[in-house]
Write an enzyme that holds these catalytic residues in place. Structure first.
Site, PDB file in Angstrom:
ATOM      1  N   GLY A  36      -1.081   4.858 -53.310  1.00  0.00           N
ATOM      2  CA  GLY A  36       0.210   5.085 -53.685  1.00  0.00           C
ATOM      3  C   GLY A  36       0.989   3.637 -53.711  1.00  0.00           C
TER       4      GLY A  36
ATOM      5  CB  CYS B  86       2.561   2.969 -48.896  1.00  0.00           C
ATOM      6  SG  CYS B  86       2.264   2.516 -47.145  1.00  0.00           S
TER       7      CYS B  86
ATOM      8  CE  LYS C  92       5.399  -3.892 -43.298  1.00  0.00           C
ATOM      9  NZ  LYS C  92       5.703  -4.009 -44.731  1.00  0.00           N
TER      10      LYS C  92
ATOM     11  CB  ALA D 253      12.922  -1.808 -43.862  1.00  0.00           C
TER      12      ALA D 253
ATOM     13  CB  ALA E  34      16.270  -4.457 -51.489  1.00  0.00           C
TER      14      ALA E  34
ATOM     15  CB  VAL F 150      13.294   4.261 -53.378  1.00  0.00           C
ATOM     16  CG1 VAL F 150      12.759   2.932 -52.986  1.00  0.00           C
ATOM     17  CG2 VAL F 150      13.448   5.252 -51.791  1.00  0.00           C
TER      18      VAL F 150
ATOM     19  CG  ASP G 130       8.688   8.004 -50.162  1.00  0.00           C
ATOM     20  OD1 ASP G 130       8.724   8.389 -49.086  1.00  0.00           O
ATOM     21  OD2 ASP G 130       8.443   6.810 -50.792  1.00  0.00           O
TER      22      ASP G 130
ATOM     23  CB  ALA H 182       3.726   5.300 -45.550  1.00  0.00           C
TER      24      ALA H 182
ATOM     25  CG  HIS I 111       1.747  -8.980 -14.802  1.00  0.00           C
ATOM     26  ND1 HIS I 111       3.117  -9.238 -15.375  1.00  0.00           N
ATOM     27  CD2 HIS I 111       1.621 -10.338 -14.191  1.00  0.00           C
ATOM     28  CE1 HIS I 111       3.485 -10.587 -15.004  1.00  0.00           C
ATOM     29  NE2 HIS I 111       2.474 -11.240 -14.368  1.00  0.00           N
TER      30      HIS I 111
END
Length: 467
Positions: free
Chosen positions: A40, A42, A51, A185, A270, A273, A313, A321, A446
Site C-alpha cells: 500500500g 505506507c 523514513k 506529521a 499536506a 487524506v 484508512d 498503518a 543505565h
C-alpha cells in the site's frame, strides 16, 4: 465461472495484507486483490520510504553541523539528491517484495487488478483498460483500499509545481524553496527533510500550533526548534489560494485579517487524506458511506451489508498503518468467531519522525482536564540524561500525565531523538493500566534514554533524583 474463497480482501496495504495473512493462519481460503505492489501507500509511498529520506537528512545534519563535537573532521561534504531518492525507492521495493513473500508463504492467492463490488459476495477484477478479467466470489469481503492525499480547489494539485507527498518523495531535483501547507506529521516530516538539505522551507498551518493534535507544550517546543534552524512558520493562518505564475507558485495567505503573498519553487499540499471509496461499486451494492469514508461497526468492522467489512484508512481517522493492521487482525478474528478485545482508539501511539522526533499516546494535558481528571504531571528533560549527554541528543523531554486519584498513567508525550522508540514503554504501561509507582519501581538500565520515562514518573510525585 467465479473463483470461490472464504475471504476476499480488496487492497494490499498494512490493513489488507495483514488481514490476508491472519485469515490464512486461521484456515480461511483467502485472496488479496490490489492493482499495485503489495504494501500500500505506507510501504511504497509513505511510512517506509519517508523514513529512509529522513535518515539521510539526520546523517547529513550530524556530519555537517555536529561532527566536530565528536572530534571528527569531515572535509568536502556533499550529497547526491538523486541517489538519496533512489535509496528510498530501493528500500520500498525490497520491503514490498518481502510482503509478496509473506503472502506466498501463507498460501494466500494474489490477484493483480482493479477490484469492484458486483454484489454482496462478488468482486469483479478489471485490467488497466477497464476490461473485466475474472470474478471472485467470497463468503466475506473486506475493503481495505486506503486513502489518498486530500485535494481542495484553493490548492489545485498539478503534481509538478503543487505536489502531494507522493511527488515530494521522488522529485528529480531538489527545489530551492518549498511551501508546506499543513503541519501534521506528513507536512512536518517533509519540511524537516528538505530544510536539512538546504531548501528554504515555509510551513503554513491553519490551527494554532504545528502538529496540532499533539500536546501543546511539545508542539511549541518543536516550533521553536524549527524556527531556530531557519524555517519560516505561519500558524493560525488560512490559505486563500495557490497559483502557478511564471514557473513558481504564489500562495496567498491570511493571518489576523491581513493578506500576504508567499512564493516558492514548489508547494506541498499536506492538508490531510480522503478514503479511497470511488470506483468500488459501493453505491451499486448499497454500502453506506459517511463523510467520505465507509461506515462500519467498530466492534466487528462490518458494514451495513452483512458479508462486507472495511478496515484501515478507508473507514476514517486515525489514518495510521498500525491502526489498519490492528483493525485487520481484530476483524478477521471476529469473523472466525474468536473472543477478542476491541481496538482501543484512546491508546493509539502517534509518531512524527523529524528531528527532534515527536511521539505520544493517550490523553494530552488539556484533554485530561477537559475530561474532568485531577492530574499530576511529570517531566524530565533529556538535558539531564547521561545517555543523551553522551550521544549529543540533549534536546527535548518526556512528559507524563497521571490521574491524581489513582496514580494511573493517562498520557505520555515525548519530544527528543528516539521518541518514536521510547513511546512503546508508555504504550505498554497504559495498556496495562500502570500507575506511577509501577513505572518508578521498574528498574531501567543505565545509561539509557528510557530512564527519562522513569524519572518523569518520579518527578510527578516529587521523587526524581536527577532534576
Amino acid at each position: 465461472m467465479a473463483n470461490k474463497y472464504d475471504v476476499a480482501i480488496l487492497g494490499g496495504g498494512p490493513g489488507g495484507y495483514v488481514a490476508a495473512i491472519r485469515a490464512a493462519q486461521l484456515g480461511f481460503k483467502t485472496v488479496v486483490i490490489d492493482k499495485d505492489n503489495l504494501g500500500g501507500i505506507c510501504l511504497n509511498w509513505g511510512c517506509i520510504p519517508t523514513k529512509s529520506l529522513i535518515k539521510n537528512a539526520e546523517l547529513y545534519d550530524v556530519m555537517k553541523n555536529h561532527a566536530k563535537d565528536f572530534g571528527i573532521t569531515v572535509e568536502g561534504l556533499s550529497y547526491d539528491f538523486s541517489a538519496i531518492i533512489k535509496r528510498s525507492r530501493k528500500i520500498a521495493d525490497r520491503i514490498s517484495k518481502s510482503v509478496d513473500y509473506l503472502i506466498r508463504k501463507n498460501e494466500v492467492v494474489r490477484v493483480k487488478g482493479f477490484g469492484k463490488l458486483l454484489s454482496k459476495n462478488e468482486i469483479g477484477i478489471f485490467d488497466t483498460e477497464g476490461k473485466q478479467t475474472e470474478i471472485i466470489e467470497a463468503d466475506k469481503i473486506i475493503l481495505a483500499t486506503g486513502a489518498s492525499p486530500k485535494i481542495v480547489p484553493p490548492i489545485p494539485v498539478d503534481r509538478e509545481f503543487i505536489i502531494t507527498s507522493k511527488e515530494a518523495m521522488s522529485l528529480p531535483e531538489q527545489p530551492e524553496s518549498l511551501i508546506v501547507i499543513g503541519a501534521g506529521a506528513i507536512g512536518v516530516e517533509f519540511a524537516y527533510f528538505y530544510h536539512t538539505f538546504g531548501t528554504k522551507v515555509t510551513i503554513i498551518e491553519m490551527l494554532d500550533n504545528i502538529l496540532p493534535i499533539e500536546d501543546e507544550e511539545v508542539s511549541k517546543t518543536l516550533e521553536t526548534n524549527f524556527k531556530k534552524s531557519g524555517m519560516e512558520i505561519y500558524t493560525s493562518t488560512r490559505v486563500d489560494k495557490a497559483v502557478v505564475v511564471d514557473g513558481e507558485v504564489v500562495v496567498t495567505i491570511e493571518k489576523d485579517g491581513e493578506k500576504k503573498e508567499l512564493r516558492a519553487s514548489k508547494v506541498l499540499s499536506a492538508i490531510g487524506v480522503s478514503g479511497n471509496i470511488s470506483g468500488l461499486g459501493l453505491e451499486d451494492v448499497g454500502v453506506e458511506v459517511e463523510r467520505g469514508h465507509i461506515k462500519v461497526n467498530y466492534e466487528t468492522y462490518q458494514t451495513n451489508i452483512d458479508s462486507i467489512y472495511a478496515i484501515g484508512d478507508v473507514i476514517g481517522a486515525p489514518w495510521l498503518a498500525h491502526v489498519a493492521s490492528a483493525e485487520a487482525i481484530t476483524c478477521i478474528e471476529r469473523i472466525k468467531g474468536m473472543e477478542v478485545a476491541s481496538v482501543d482508539y484512546g491508546k493509539i501511539p502517534g509518531c512524527t519522525y523529524c528531528q527532534p522526533q515527536v511521539a505520544s499516546i493517550g490523553l494530552t494535558e488539556q484533554k485530561a482536564k477537559e475530561e474532568g481528571y485531577e492530574i499530576k504531571i511529570g517531566k524530565f528533560p533529556f538535558s539531564a540524561s547521561g545517555k543523551a549527554f553522551a550521544s549529543g541528543d540533549r534536546e527535548g523531554f518526556v512528559k507524563l500525565i497521571f490521574d491524581a486519584k489513582y496514580g494511573e498513567l493517562l498520557g505520555a508525550h515525548i519530544i527528543g531523538s528516539e521518541a518514536t522508540e521510547l513511546i512503546a514503554e508508555a504504550g505498554l504501561a497504559i495498556s496495562m493500566e500502570a500507575t506511577h509507582e509501577s513505572i518508578i519501581k521498574t528498574i531501567h538500565a543505565h545509561p539509557t534514554l528510557s530512564e527519562a520515562v522513569m524519572e518523569a514518573a518520579a518527578n510527578a510525585y516529587g521523587e526524581s533524583i536527577h532534576i
